[in-house]
Design a protein around this motif. Structure first.
Motif, PDB file in Angstrom:
ATOM      1  N   LYS A 104      19.404 -16.207  -1.411  1.00 14.18           N
ATOM      2  CA  LYS A 104      19.295 -16.836  -2.719  1.00 14.18           C
ATOM      3  C   LYS A 104      18.066 -16.341  -3.471  1.00 14.18           C
ATOM      4  N   GLN A 105      16.949 -16.191  -2.779  1.00 14.32           N
ATOM      5  CA  GLN A 105      15.703 -15.828  -3.448  1.00 14.32           C
ATOM      6  C   GLN A 105      15.556 -14.323  -3.645  1.00 14.32           C
TER       7      GLN A 105
ATOM      8  N   SER B 286      10.307 -14.270   2.331  1.00 11.88           N
ATOM      9  CA  SER B 286      11.402 -14.182   1.357  1.00 11.88           C
ATOM     10  C   SER B 286      10.865 -13.965  -0.052  1.00 11.88           C
ATOM     11  N   ALA B 287       9.731 -14.553  -0.380  1.00  9.49           N
ATOM     12  CA  ALA B 287       9.137 -14.346  -1.701  1.00  9.49           C
ATOM     13  C   ALA B 287       8.687 -12.899  -1.864  1.00  9.49           C
ATOM     14  N   ALA B 288       8.103 -12.323  -0.813  1.00 13.76           N
ATOM     15  CA  ALA B 288       7.655 -10.936  -0.878  1.00 13.76           C
ATOM     16  C   ALA B 288       8.831  -9.980  -0.988  1.00 13.76           C
ATOM     17  N   ALA B 289       9.926 -10.261  -0.266  1.00 13.02           N
ATOM     18  CA  ALA B 289      11.106  -9.405  -0.359  1.00 13.02           C
ATOM     19  C   ALA B 289      11.711  -9.446  -1.753  1.00 13.02           C
ATOM     20  N   ALA B 290      11.622 -10.593  -2.402  1.00 11.37           N
ATOM     21  CA  ALA B 290      12.125 -10.701  -3.776  1.00 11.37           C
ATOM     22  C   ALA B 290      11.279  -9.875  -4.732  1.00 11.37           C
ATOM     23  N   GLU B 291      10.000  -9.737  -4.434  1.00 13.44           N
ATOM     24  CA  GLU B 291       9.079  -9.037  -5.331  1.00 13.44           C
ATOM     25  C   GLU B 291       9.017  -7.539  -5.085  1.00 13.44           C
ATOM     26  N   LEU B 292       9.013  -7.115  -3.831  1.00 12.49           N
ATOM     27  CA  LEU B 292       8.781  -5.722  -3.475  1.00 12.49           C
ATOM     28  C   LEU B 292      10.094  -4.980  -3.249  1.00 12.49           C
ATOM     29  N   ASP B 293      10.249  -3.847  -3.905  1.00 16.74           N
ATOM     30  CA  ASP B 293      11.465  -3.058  -3.767  1.00 16.74           C
ATOM     31  C   ASP B 293      11.623  -2.484  -2.364  1.00 16.74           C
ATOM     32  N   ASN B 294      10.525  -2.301  -1.652  1.00 14.75           N
ATOM     33  CA  ASN B 294      10.566  -1.598  -0.363  1.00 14.75           C
ATOM     34  C   ASN B 294      10.464  -2.514   0.847  1.00 14.75           C
ATOM     35  N   LEU B 295      10.635  -3.825   0.670  1.00 15.04           N
ATOM     36  CA  LEU B 295      10.556  -4.763   1.785  1.00 15.04           C
ATOM     37  C   LEU B 295      11.907  -5.442   1.999  1.00 15.04           C
ATOM     38  N   PHE B 296      12.388  -5.393   3.243  1.00 14.51           N
ATOM     39  CA  PHE B 296      13.697  -5.924   3.595  1.00 14.51           C
ATOM     40  C   PHE B 296      13.551  -6.882   4.779  1.00 14.51           C
ATOM     41  N   LEU B 297      14.451  -7.855   4.862  1.00 14.11           N
ATOM     42  CA  LEU B 297      14.395  -8.884   5.891  1.00 14.11           C
ATOM     43  C   LEU B 297      15.587  -8.747   6.833  1.00 14.11           C
TER      44      LEU B 297
ATOM     45  N   ARG C 240       0.822  -1.221   0.000  1.00  8.62           N
ATOM     46  CA  ARG C 240       0.000   0.000   0.000  1.00  8.62           C
ATOM     47  C   ARG C 240       0.850   1.262   0.000  1.00  8.62           C
ATOM     48  N   PHE C 241       2.083   1.167   0.527  1.00  8.35           N
ATOM     49  CA  PHE C 241       2.928   2.354   0.670  1.00  8.35           C
ATOM     50  C   PHE C 241       4.296   2.082   0.049  1.00  8.35           C
ATOM     51  N   PRO C 242       4.371   2.060  -1.268  1.00 11.81           N
ATOM     52  CA  PRO C 242       5.617   1.681  -1.952  1.00 11.81           C
ATOM     53  C   PRO C 242       6.767   2.667  -1.755  1.00 11.81           C
ATOM     54  N   ARG C 243       6.468   3.887  -1.313  1.00 17.12           N
ATOM     55  CA  ARG C 243       7.535   4.872  -1.076  1.00 17.12           C
ATOM     56  C   ARG C 243       8.187   4.694   0.293  1.00 17.12           C
ATOM     57  N   THR C 244       7.596   3.869   1.127  1.00 20.63           N
ATOM     58  CA  THR C 244       8.089   3.683   2.491  1.00 20.63           C
ATOM     59  C   THR C 244       8.870   2.383   2.599  1.00 20.63           C
ATOM     60  N   PRO C 245      10.093   2.416   3.098  1.00 17.55           N
ATOM     61  CA  PRO C 245      10.831   1.155   3.331  1.00 17.55           C
ATOM     62  C   PRO C 245      10.259   0.414   4.541  1.00 17.55           C
ATOM     63  N   PHE C 246      10.093  -0.884   4.421  1.00 14.08           N
ATOM     64  CA  PHE C 246       9.614  -1.725   5.511  1.00 14.08           C
ATOM     65  C   PHE C 246      10.659  -2.790   5.809  1.00 14.08           C
ATOM     66  N   ILE C 247      11.030  -2.910   7.065  1.00 10.54           N
ATOM     67  CA  ILE C 247      11.974  -3.932   7.507  1.00 10.54           C
ATOM     68  C   ILE C 247      11.214  -4.942   8.350  1.00 10.54           C
ATOM     69  N   LEU C 248      11.249  -6.197   7.952  1.00  7.36           N
ATOM     70  CA  LEU C 248      10.578  -7.267   8.663  1.00  7.36           C
ATOM     71  C   LEU C 248      11.581  -7.931   9.598  1.00  7.36           C
ATOM     72  N   GLU C 249      11.375  -7.724  10.892  1.00  6.06           N
ATOM     73  CA  GLU C 249      12.290  -8.274  11.883  1.00  6.06           C
ATOM     74  C   GLU C 249      12.229  -9.800  11.901  1.00  6.06           C
ATOM     75  N   HIS C 250      13.358 -10.422  12.173  1.00  5.75           N
ATOM     76  CA  HIS C 250      13.497 -11.875  12.310  1.00  5.75           C
ATOM     77  C   HIS C 250      13.153 -12.620  11.018  1.00  5.75           C
ATOM     78  N   MET C 251      13.102 -11.901   9.899  1.00  6.42           N
ATOM     79  CA  MET C 251      12.822 -12.492   8.586  1.00  6.42           C
ATOM     80  C   MET C 251      11.436 -13.140   8.538  1.00  6.42           C
ATOM     81  N   GLY C 252      10.517 -12.634   9.373  1.00  8.60           N
ATOM     82  CA  GLY C 252       9.157 -13.151   9.335  1.00  8.60           C
ATOM     83  C   GLY C 252       8.830 -14.004  10.526  1.00  8.60           C
ATOM     84  N   ALA C 253       8.070 -15.059  10.298  1.00 12.29           N
ATOM     85  CA  ALA C 253       7.568 -15.909  11.379  1.00 12.29           C
ATOM     86  C   ALA C 253       8.183 -17.298  11.297  1.00 12.29           C
ATOM     87  N   GLY C 254       8.532 -17.826  12.441  1.00 13.87           N
ATOM     88  CA  GLY C 254       9.010 -19.202  12.481  1.00 13.87           C
ATOM     89  C   GLY C 254      10.431 -19.358  11.977  1.00 13.87           C
TER      90      GLY C 254
END
Length: 256
Positions: free
Chosen positions: A200-201, A174-185, A153-167
């Protein structure tokens, strides 16, 4: 230059800034991104999961402020309860004063990523080119898919996902980070396998080293990245290059 991109500091015996700086020194780590800690006593984490204890919902942003002002190797993140009436105002004030991003925590504050209260905060961070940090929670509205939807929804905003997600391995993250320019793990507490698969992904440009101090030691978390079968250029991006760009470290006139 190695930067720990995810640490919590608090005026406590186990999470103090002084203790954190000593652990950075032990690990040969030159800097850290710090946010308010102590809302959960990580030494008794299970008590919060089971509902026996309640978190302290007031973020100690003032302690982070003092810490970064007195230690030029540290960069601050402001933490707010998105549901608080003055959340955007508080975040804007700290970002204007030199904080480098915003942390929200659905484990402490009972909001969902799709709630209307997140929109002004996400827009504010986009205007300041400041990243939003968050972990995910195992409840509707606060899962990986919900955080990814907010990033969309907010492509101009960088988002950092702590702990690389859940579990231990979150393929959705990892698939979303590969697709979205503004999502980091961010790597703290994640499995070595998850880091390997995510690099890798999604590529090394989407992975960021963090420790989750005081729950883990920065030097211990660092080892997972040092063992990755990647080039030194990729390792340098994960260990510092990516986060320095996201928090605009080179342009920071103050680390307040």
């Amino acid at each position: 230059m190695i930067i720990d991109a995810h640490a919590h500091v608090s005026p406590t015996s186990y999470g103090s800034t002084e203790n954190y700086l000593e652990q950075l020194r032990q690990g040969g780590i030159q800097g850290g991104v710090v946010c308010p800690g102590g809302m959960l006593d990580v030494r008794q984490f299970n008590a919060y999961i089971t509902g026996k204890s309640k978190p302290d919902v007031v973020p100690k942003n003032d302690y982070v402020d003092r810490s970064v002002r007195s230690n030029p190797a540290l960069y601050g993140l402001v933490c707010v309860d998105p549901c608080a009436p003055d959340a955007t105002e508080v975040a804007a004030r700290y970002l204007k004063d030199g904080f480098r991003g915003l942390m929200v925590t659905p484990l402490v504050h009972k909001f969902s990523f799709g709630d209307d209260v997140m929109a002004p905060l996400a827009s504010l961070c986009g205007e300041h080119e400041a990243p939003i940090y968050s972990h995910v929670a195992f409840r509707p509205g606060a899962n990986t898919c919900d955080y990814v939807a907010l990033a969309r929804r907010f492509p101009r905003t960088p988002f950092i996902l702590e702990h690389m997600g859940a579990g231990h391995v979150d393929n959705e993250a990892s698939a979303a980070a590969a697709e979205l320019d503004n999502l980091f793990l961010e790597t703290s507490l994640s499995s070595y396998l998850q880091i390997v698969l995510s690099v890798k992904q999604a590529g090394a440009s989407k992975v960021i080293f963090g420790s989750e101090y005081p729950l883990s030691h920065p030097a211990a978390e660092l080892q997972k990245v040092l063992l990755l079968p990647i080039s030194e250029g990729e390792r340098d991006r994960i260990l510092g290059g990516n986060i320095r760009a996201l928090i605009r470290a080179e342009s920071a006139s103050t680390n307040a």
